[in-house]
Structure formats: C-alpha cells, structure tokens
Design a protein around this motif. Structure first.
Motif, PDB file in Angstrom:
ATOM      1  N   ASN A   1     -13.154  -0.293   4.876  1.00 34.03           N
ATOM      2  CA  ASN A   1     -12.210  -1.109   5.386  1.00 34.03           C
ATOM      3  C   ASN A   1     -11.927  -1.409   6.484  1.00 34.03           C
ATOM      4  O   ASN A   1     -11.144  -1.764   7.481  1.00 34.03           O
ATOM      5  CB  ASN A   1     -10.353  -1.222   5.769  1.00 34.03           C
ATOM      6  CG  ASN A   1     -10.178  -1.447   3.713  1.00 34.03           C
ATOM      7  OD1 ASN A   1     -10.520  -2.711   3.150  1.00 34.03           O
ATOM      8  ND2 ASN A   1      -9.774  -0.739   3.057  1.00 34.03           N
TER       9      ASN A   1
ATOM     10  N   ASP B   1      -8.866   2.022  -1.198  1.00 39.16           N
ATOM     11  CA  ASP B   1      -9.039   2.119   0.593  1.00 39.16           C
ATOM     12  C   ASP B   1      -9.614   3.521   1.322  1.00 39.16           C
ATOM     13  O   ASP B   1      -8.562   4.210   0.803  1.00 39.16           O
ATOM     14  CB  ASP B   1      -8.231   0.881   0.656  1.00 39.16           C
ATOM     15  CG  ASP B   1      -8.287  -0.540   0.350  1.00 39.16           C
ATOM     16  OD1 ASP B   1      -9.228  -0.813   0.160  1.00 39.16           O
ATOM     17  OD2 ASP B   1      -7.097  -0.299  -0.408  1.00 39.16           O
TER      18      ASP B   1
ATOM     19  N   THR C   1     -10.114  -6.928  -6.156  1.00 38.01           N
ATOM     20  CA  THR C   1     -10.453  -5.317  -6.365  1.00 38.01           C
ATOM     21  C   THR C   1     -11.538  -5.090  -7.274  1.00 38.01           C
ATOM     22  O   THR C   1     -12.220  -4.651  -6.768  1.00 38.01           O
ATOM     23  CB  THR C   1      -8.812  -4.391  -6.656  1.00 38.01           C
ATOM     24  OG1 THR C   1      -7.930  -4.918  -5.464  1.00 38.01           O
ATOM     25  CG2 THR C   1      -9.281  -3.324  -6.470  1.00 38.01           C
TER      26      THR C   1
ATOM     27  N   ILE D   1      -8.057  -7.961   1.349  1.00 33.38           N
ATOM     28  CA  ILE D   1      -8.319  -8.088   0.588  1.00 33.38           C
ATOM     29  C   ILE D   1      -9.227  -8.802  -0.243  1.00 33.38           C
ATOM     30  O   ILE D   1     -10.216  -8.704  -1.162  1.00 33.38           O
ATOM     31  CB  ILE D   1      -7.519  -7.089  -0.261  1.00 33.38           C
ATOM     32  CG1 ILE D   1      -6.710  -6.248   0.201  1.00 33.38           C
ATOM     33  CG2 ILE D   1      -7.053  -6.984  -1.756  1.00 33.38           C
ATOM     34  CD1 ILE D   1      -5.668  -5.282   0.041  1.00 33.38           C
TER      35      ILE D   1
ATOM     36  N   ARG E   1      -3.111  -1.007  -4.175  1.00 26.46           N
ATOM     37  CA  ARG E   1      -3.133  -2.254  -3.334  1.00 26.46           C
ATOM     38  C   ARG E   1      -2.306  -2.484  -5.329  1.00 26.46           C
ATOM     39  O   ARG E   1      -1.813  -2.029  -5.717  1.00 26.46           O
ATOM     40  CB  ARG E   1      -4.971  -2.497  -4.090  1.00 26.46           C
ATOM     41  CG  ARG E   1      -4.828  -2.339  -2.684  1.00 26.46           C
ATOM     42  CD  ARG E   1      -6.904  -3.211  -3.729  1.00 26.46           C
ATOM     43  NE  ARG E   1      -7.778  -2.441  -2.217  1.00 26.46           N
ATOM     44  CZ  ARG E   1      -8.488  -3.457  -2.010  1.00 26.46           C
ATOM     45  NH1 ARG E   1      -9.036  -4.084  -2.969  1.00 26.46           N
ATOM     46  NH2 ARG E   1      -9.884  -2.962  -0.759  1.00 26.46           N
TER      47      ARG E   1
ATOM     48  N   TRP F   1       0.814  -1.426  -0.357  1.00 26.80           N
ATOM     49  CA  TRP F   1       0.216  -0.007  -0.008  1.00 26.80           C
ATOM     50  C   TRP F   1       0.943   1.274  -0.166  1.00 26.80           C
ATOM     51  O   TRP F   1       0.488   2.379   0.162  1.00 26.80           O
ATOM     52  CB  TRP F   1      -0.640  -0.068   1.388  1.00 26.80           C
ATOM     53  CG  TRP F   1      -2.227  -1.255   0.951  1.00 26.80           C
ATOM     54  CD1 TRP F   1      -2.280  -1.420   0.071  1.00 26.80           C
ATOM     55  CD2 TRP F   1      -3.072  -0.578   2.219  1.00 26.80           C
ATOM     56  NE1 TRP F   1      -4.089  -2.767   0.833  1.00 26.80           N
ATOM     57  CE2 TRP F   1      -3.942  -1.611   1.594  1.00 26.80           C
ATOM     58  CE3 TRP F   1      -3.974   0.344   2.716  1.00 26.80           C
ATOM     59  CZ2 TRP F   1      -5.214  -2.156   1.331  1.00 26.80           C
ATOM     60  CZ3 TRP F   1      -4.765  -0.368   3.678  1.00 26.80           C
ATOM     61  CH2 TRP F   1      -6.245  -0.918   2.999  1.00 26.80           C
TER      62      TRP F   1
ATOM     63  N   ALA G   1     -15.439  -5.667   1.138  1.00 32.41           N
ATOM     64  CA  ALA G   1     -15.439  -4.162   2.351  1.00 32.41           C
ATOM     65  C   ALA G   1     -16.707  -3.434   1.583  1.00 32.41           C
ATOM     66  O   ALA G   1     -16.735  -3.700   0.000  1.00 32.41           O
ATOM     67  CB  ALA G   1     -13.816  -3.409   1.282  1.00 32.41           C
TER      68      ALA G   1
ATOM     69  N   THR H   1      -4.626   2.648  -7.106  1.00 29.85           N
ATOM     70  CA  THR H   1      -4.821   2.039  -5.715  1.00 29.85           C
ATOM     71  C   THR H   1      -3.255   1.742  -5.347  1.00 29.85           C
ATOM     72  O   THR H   1      -2.001   1.670  -6.234  1.00 29.85           O
ATOM     73  CB  THR H   1      -5.567   1.125  -5.676  1.00 29.85           C
ATOM     74  OG1 THR H   1      -5.623   0.723  -3.891  1.00 29.85           O
ATOM     75  CG2 THR H   1      -5.381  -0.062  -6.346  1.00 29.85           C
TER      76      THR H   1
END
Lengths: 253, 253
Positions: free
Chosen positions: A118, A112, A177, A138, A169, A6, A143, A167
């Motif tokens: 989250n 996120d 996702t 994830i 991610r 992240w 979420a 993102t």
C-alpha cells in the motif's frame, strides 16, 4: 474507518496533510533543516528502522518526522525489494527442509504490506487533492503484489501447503480484497479471514491469535506465518516458524 | 574450548585461517571477484543482516563469505555504535516509563557482544601469527565496553534496578570476566552467572531460561533483558521486555 478496523492502529504517518500543497501526501516531509548531515541522518534513520524491525522499539506509534524521507526512499526503492526477497529465501529454506508436506500443513499470510503493498496510498495520491481514505483505497483493489511474497506464495502452494490469509481488514472489504488479490496473482487460498463484528476493537495480536487457534483446532499445523507486523506473528497459537517482513511505515498493536 | 562453553555455537567466522598470510585473521575475506557490484553486494549483505537481526534466518550457522568485508566494516564502524545506542534509547524509554523501581525489579544482561565487545578478537590479531584462542582471549580480560551498554547499565543502576549478568562463558573464566568488566566500568552487579558443570552442553536458550527462572523464583521480576543473541532472550522465564542488540558476527543456539 478502515484504519481502526486494521487493529488498534498506532498510526503513524497520518501526520497532518498539508492543505496548501497542490499534491497531497499522507507522509509529511520535514521542512526544517536537519542538524545532522545526510550521512548522520541516514545513520540515525537506519538505526531507528532496525529498532522497529527487531521489535526493540515496541509500540512506536509514529516514525521520527526527520526519517520520513528515508522511509519513503526505502519503501519505494530496491533495498525493500531485496529485504523482502531475503525473507522469502529464509521462508523457502525452511519450507523445503520439511520432509514432506501434507494437506494439514498450513501457512498463514497477512495481507497488507505482506501480500499486497500500500505504499502508493501512503506515499502519494492518485491525483492532486483526491486522496481517498483507507476504505476507499481498499475498495479500489489496486494494490500491487509484493513480488517476493508472490514468489513465496506460489512456491508454497506447489509444495502442497494449505494457505490461509488472515487480515485486519473488515468483512465489508471481502469482495475488494479478493478481487485485488486475484488480480495480482494470488489464487486458490483455503480461506480468507477478515475481521467480523465480534473481532472489532480487539488488538490485532489477540484477534490473529484467536483465528490461528481456530485453524489449529481444525487439525492444521501452522508450519509458517508471514507478516509485516509483530502482531501478525506473536501471541498464542504461534506458528512453528514466523517470518517478519519489513515495514517501517506503521505499527499495528 | 571456550566457544563450545558459550553454547552450541554455530560459529561462523572460524573459516580457515590462511596459513600463508603474514597477518592472521579469523575472518577470511573473499579472494574471488564478486559478481555483484559494490552497491548490489552491499544491498545483499544489508538484507542478509536484517534477516539475522529479525531472527528470520533462524540458526544461520555461518555468514555468507562475500559479506565478511561488509560485516567487519559494520562491526568496526559508526553504524554499529549508532544501532547499539538506539537499543539503549529503547531500553531507557521503557525503564523510565515504569512508575517506580524497587529492589525486586531486575535487569538481565548478557556479556559478550552486549556489555563487552570481542570484535578485535574476531577481526584481527594482537600480533602477527599470535592469535590466542577464545579461552586465551577471555583470560586477557582486554575486551572493551560497548559504550551504549555501559550508558544503559549505569542509568539502570541509578534508577534502582538490580542487575544480573548471565553469560555463556564458563566458571573457569570468572576471575578474568569480573576483572574485565570492572576495568571498563561495570561495577556493583548483584550476581554474575556463568556456566557451571551442570550447564555444559546445554543450548544457550535452555541454560539462560533456567537461570532466569531461578532469578524469578527468588522473587525478582525481570523487567528487562539485553542480549545480542535471540537465545539470550527467548525460551521461558522471558523478561517483560527484551532488547536485541545487533550481532551479525555469529549465532548461538
């Protein structure tokens, strides 16, 4: 570990998980009596939250332990929803003020704590002692949408903006996702950008600026950018207007 | 008029003064019953304040009339003092983290709602029906210090920073401004910069950026900048770290 993917995540909440607790939580509640009364503690935590949201606090690393209860109450309560709705109102006031919207007018969303929430992961666990790590969470693709952001997303699409999702991610989470986003109502984005191999280890502010620059180099004008982290918004190739969603849970550099 | 000399002031509070009221106030309290309950209204105004402090609201012009009571309670209550102290704590955490401080290390302060507080001017009047206009108020030199900023100011001086004061007030108010500042404890600044003839009519963000640039061109490094307006902090010649003090009273472009 996804948290590193992240960004250079100064995490935060991953204070020690109490092994003796039957219900594990990533947020450790303070066990000592506070010196401050409830009013005083709320005032202190309210002030702390404001320093975070204005970026006065800079790279704050970890919330004050004594504010954990306050933050949880905030993130799971009505004020957070109200604050997010106010940001959507600001965003739409701006978006609808533009004379016309063409395909080259882009809006960039973080994922996120911007499109998806989250807090369930951070605050409590799906079952006693079975807390998955962030990668597993994830992959669950469970979420929920942040209601205010879903409203903004749909309205921007109706106005004709081209939507980019950017993102922190990693690419390994692309399928989960996409599934998660679609399941809660986000559809028809132009591109979902995740961290590739070349992006690993970069500060989020650098990685995201580079990706915004690529979007601009393709001929798009980034009219708006929505994110819960200042690193979603600052750097270079900054949007014409940036909108900071609240997040006193963690800080990403 | 001093308000214009403060910038292109989208003022705000100067809602009509009720001529029938025996005690005049510049902030007009709503007279209609609100649809929202107290909790709902507080939540709304809290969200509105956050959009202002994060600059999500942009050039917001005028506070929602229904939030006037909330804003007055905030600016005259403990939360404002607490929030300001938190910003001073952030500032000092940064200032003391620097390895050493030399004469070329500068800190820039705004004046109104940063070093001095004018809430008495905005909220109520010194006497029934005798409210001076802003020029007169400034000439009274009666604005109190914001305690948190006085603490920061003294500590920065002790650390060795060179202090610049950069205000949207006009040169005609130099004497009153200096008197007011000294009377409440601010002394030994390097330079007090006010708007000269050539600065009139400029956006505050431009005027202040130009003046910061001049400071830099003299060889100073602006390590920190404290202001209650985003226009005190953004633009060019931006400080290494900027600290936004709260102010839901008015917005200066």
């Amino acid at each position: 570990m996804a948290l590193i993917q992240w960004g250079i995540v100064s995490l935060l909440l991953i204070l020690a998980i109490e092994p003796t607790s039957s219900s594990r939580s990533i947020i450790q509640m303070p066990t000592e009596k506070q010196n401050l009364g409830k009013g005083g503690l709320d005032m202190y935590c309210e002030s702390w939250k404001l320093t975070v949201e204005t970026n006065n606090a800079g790279n704050w690393g970890q919330m004050p332990e004594k504010c954990a209860e306050y933050v949880v109450a905030y993130m799971t309560g009505e004020q957070y929803l109200s604050d997010s709705e106010a940001v959507t109102d600001n965003s739409l006031e701006y978006a609808t003020s533009l004379v016309s919207t063409r395909e080259c007018d882009a809006w960039v969303f973080d994922v996120d704590e911007t499109l998806l929430g989250n807090v369930l992961y951070f605050v409590d666990t799906p079952g006693n002692g079975s807390m998955p790590d962030m990668d597993e969470w994830i992959e669950l693709a469970k979420a929920p949408a942040l209601p205010a952001s879903l409203r903004l997303y749909k309205k921007l699409q109706a106005l004709g903006f081209t939507i980019f999702l950017l993102t922190g991610r990693s690419e390994i989470h692309r399928n989960a996702t996409e599934t998660n986003l679609r399941n809660v109502g986000y559809i028809d984005w132009k591109r979902l950008i995740l961290r590739g191999d070349a992006d690993q280890g970069k500060y989020a502010s650098v990685y995201k600026s580079e990706k915004r620059k690529e979007i601009e180099d393709e001929g798009y004008i980034i009219r708006g950018n929505s994110g819960d982290q200042w690193s979603d918004l600052l750097g270079f190739a900054v949007a014409k207007r940036s909108f900071k969603l609240p997040n006193p849970l963690y800080y990403v550099q």
